[in-house]
Design an enzyme around this catalytic site. Structure first.
Site, PDB file in Angstrom:
ATOM      1  CG  HIS A 169      -1.630  -1.387   1.457  1.00 11.97           C
ATOM      2  ND1 HIS A 169      -2.850  -1.722   0.822  1.00 11.97           N
ATOM      3  CD2 HIS A 169      -1.368  -2.353   2.216  1.00 11.97           C
ATOM      4  CE1 HIS A 169      -3.375  -2.902   1.327  1.00 11.97           C
ATOM      5  NE2 HIS A 169      -2.204  -3.384   2.024  1.00 11.97           N
ATOM      6  CB  SER A 184      12.630  22.140 -15.806  1.00 12.00           C
ATOM      7  OG  SER A 184      11.824  23.254 -16.171  1.00 12.00           O
ATOM      8  CE  LYS A 197      11.609  19.057 -11.421  1.00 17.44           C
ATOM      9  NZ  LYS A 197      10.125  19.433 -11.978  1.00 17.44           N
ATOM     10  CD  GLU A 240       8.141  11.834 -15.459  1.00 16.67           C
ATOM     11  OE1 GLU A 240       7.434  12.527 -14.928  1.00 16.67           O
ATOM     12  OE2 GLU A 240       8.964  12.423 -16.400  1.00 16.67           O
TER      13      GLU A 240
END
Ligand code: ARG
Length: 472
Positions: free
Chosen positions: A158, A279, A285, A292
């Site tokens: 979980h 970024s 970043k 992804e």
């Protein structure tokens, strides 16, 4: 001026350009060129050998097809959209190269058995390449696992810290998944064992084709038993798409963990610069775009499977043009999986692991609460009763903001009389891992053995793949 269609005999009007555009598949089915030519060469040789066409003509066809294959390999083949698909493009070019004898190639053959044969050959190659890709990623995961036998992190359920595990154990879980993915591709190749060639449009041929000959030449075990099935079934493609989608779903879960773990909140890993992106706005970043996109592209592979299932579900036997829609999803899924496996292997091979961060997270004593209950079980207490007692101990610690390990024997006995010692003596991270020495558990030797078994399996499967005849 559009060239005359090979099927133009009964037609009085030229095809509408919009219809030509709508029905053409050459923009994508050119990916079948090598397989189409291979199947045509086998067919031409068989026609000559059986005397259905003169042997010299068969030889001329084969020479022409070989020349076309070379043109395609050199990138010099003049693909023509007016010729609809790869089959008519090759045949059209054959006419230009060898003249009227080219008209004999399609003897006893339809594009329906032709395309089914090409697709089976393509799927066999794609399944082999996919299997190899899964093996390469397993290899990387096994190497990284061996480096991290002593790296401990919380295992989660979980997404809540549950029990400590070794990083090696965690990654070897994905090795198991990928091994099954590879088996799916191997099994699919075993089922693509029957050649559609000689099934004609749907009902075979009046000519004495030697189907066993072409089947053997193309590396099939035997000709397909039913001509209607052979030209109209696409379950091989569906199975491939399904195997790809399942494999991508597994990769997606691994990718999701890389995304989570590389966040500041976890801080467990850092992607190498070569496998991360920045970024355009925020200079600080470092983004996990690679995992992804593996996660994101999984969606299209699921879509490809559902799309083709939907195409096939309502089709009466035998061939229907709807089946031309089988190709783009197959090509797309094959490419997507190949690329995803490759970038995941690179990202994992170069991943920096923050072992200290992982261990600190794993040192949360609450992760050993189950062990404490099992201490009581070993003292003869029924598990449910032990669970209840330790639950009250945990509740007490949470309420009073105490470290579980600070409780003395007397403190513990207030919750159950069978606790045999102080918590600090009963609970130890290393011991907790080592006590799970049963098969599939977290003990160091158990995990090292698992890595060794996984390595042996990778070795065995690589040798099997290498040993297969290239044509199969
Ligand atoms: N491009 C077609 C396909 O992929 C080839 C078969 C065409 N057959 C036909 N009868 N129109 O399905």
């Amino acid at each position: 001026m559009t060239p005359r269609k090979p099927w133009g005999g009964r037609f009085r009007q030229a095809t509408e350009p919009s219809v030509e555009r709508f029905t053409a598949s050459i923009d994508f089915d050119r990916a079948l060129a090598a397989h189409d030519i291979r199947a045509s060469i086998a067919h031409a040789r068989m026609l000559g050998r059986t005397g259905i066409i003169p042997a010299d003509d068969a030889e001329a066809l084969v020479q022409g097809l070989v020349a076309i294959r070379e043109e395609i390999e050199r990138g010099e083949f003049p693909f023509d959209p007016a010729l609809e698909d790869i089959h008519m493009n090759v045949e059209g070019r054959l006419h230009a190269l060898v003249g009227a004898v080219a008209g004999r190639l399609h003897t006893g053959r339809s594009r329906n058995d032709q395309v089914a044969t090409d697709l089976a050959l393509y799927l066999r190659d794609a399944a082999r390449a996919s299997q190899r890709g899964t093996i390469e990623l397993r290899r990387v995961l096994i190497v990284r696992s061996r480096e991290h036998l002593d790296t401990v992190l919380p295992g989660y359920t979980h997404l809540q810290r549950a029990q400590p595990v070794r990083l090696a154990h965690h990654w070897l879980a994905f090795v198991e998944m990928l091994a099954r993915d590879g088996q799916r591709f191997a099994a699919l190749r075993g089922r693509l064992a029957h050649s559609p060639l000689g099934s004609g449009a749907l009902a075979g041929s009046t000519l004495p084709l030697d189907r066993a000959d072409t089947a053997a030449a193309l590396g099939f075990e035997s000709p397909a038993a039913n001509s209607l099935d052979a030209v109209s079934s696409r379950d091989g493609a569906l199975e491939f798409l399904s195997a790809v989608a399942i494999c991508m779903v597994n990769l997606s879960r691994l990718a999701e963990e890389l995304v989570l773990w590389s966040s500041s909140e976890f801080g467990f890993v850092e992607l190498a610069d070569a496998y991360a992106t920045g970024s355009s706005l925020m200079p600080q970043k470092k983004n996990p775009d690679v995992p992804e996109l593996v996660r994101g592209k999984t969606g299209r592979t699921i879509g490809n499977l559902v799309g083709l299932l939907t195409v096939v579900k309502g089709l009466p036997l035998a061939y229907n043009r709807d089946l031309q829609e089988d190709k783009e999803p197959v090509f797309d899924s094959a490419r997507t999986l190949r690329d995803a496996l490759e970038v995941m292997a690179g990202a994992l091979a170069t991943l920096r692991v923050n072992s200290d961060r992982m261990r600190r997270a794993a040192e949360d004593p609450m992760l050993l609460a189950t062990d404490l209950a099992e201490v009581l079980v070993r003292e003869g207490v029924p598990f449910r009763e032990a669970h209840e007692a330790v639950g009250r101990v945990v509740g007490h610690c949470v309420e009073k903001d105490l470290d579980l390990r600070s409780l003395s024997r007397e403190d513990l006995r207030a919750f159950h009389p069978s606790f045999p010692g102080a918590a600090a003596a009963l609970l130890d991270l290393e011991r907790s891992l080592e006590q799970r020495a049963l098969l599939g558990g977290t003990a160091r030797q158990t995990v090292a053995d698992a890595a060794e078994a996984a390595e042996a399996a990778v070795q065995r499967e690589t040798e099997q793949l290498d040993a297969e005849e290239p044509g199969r």
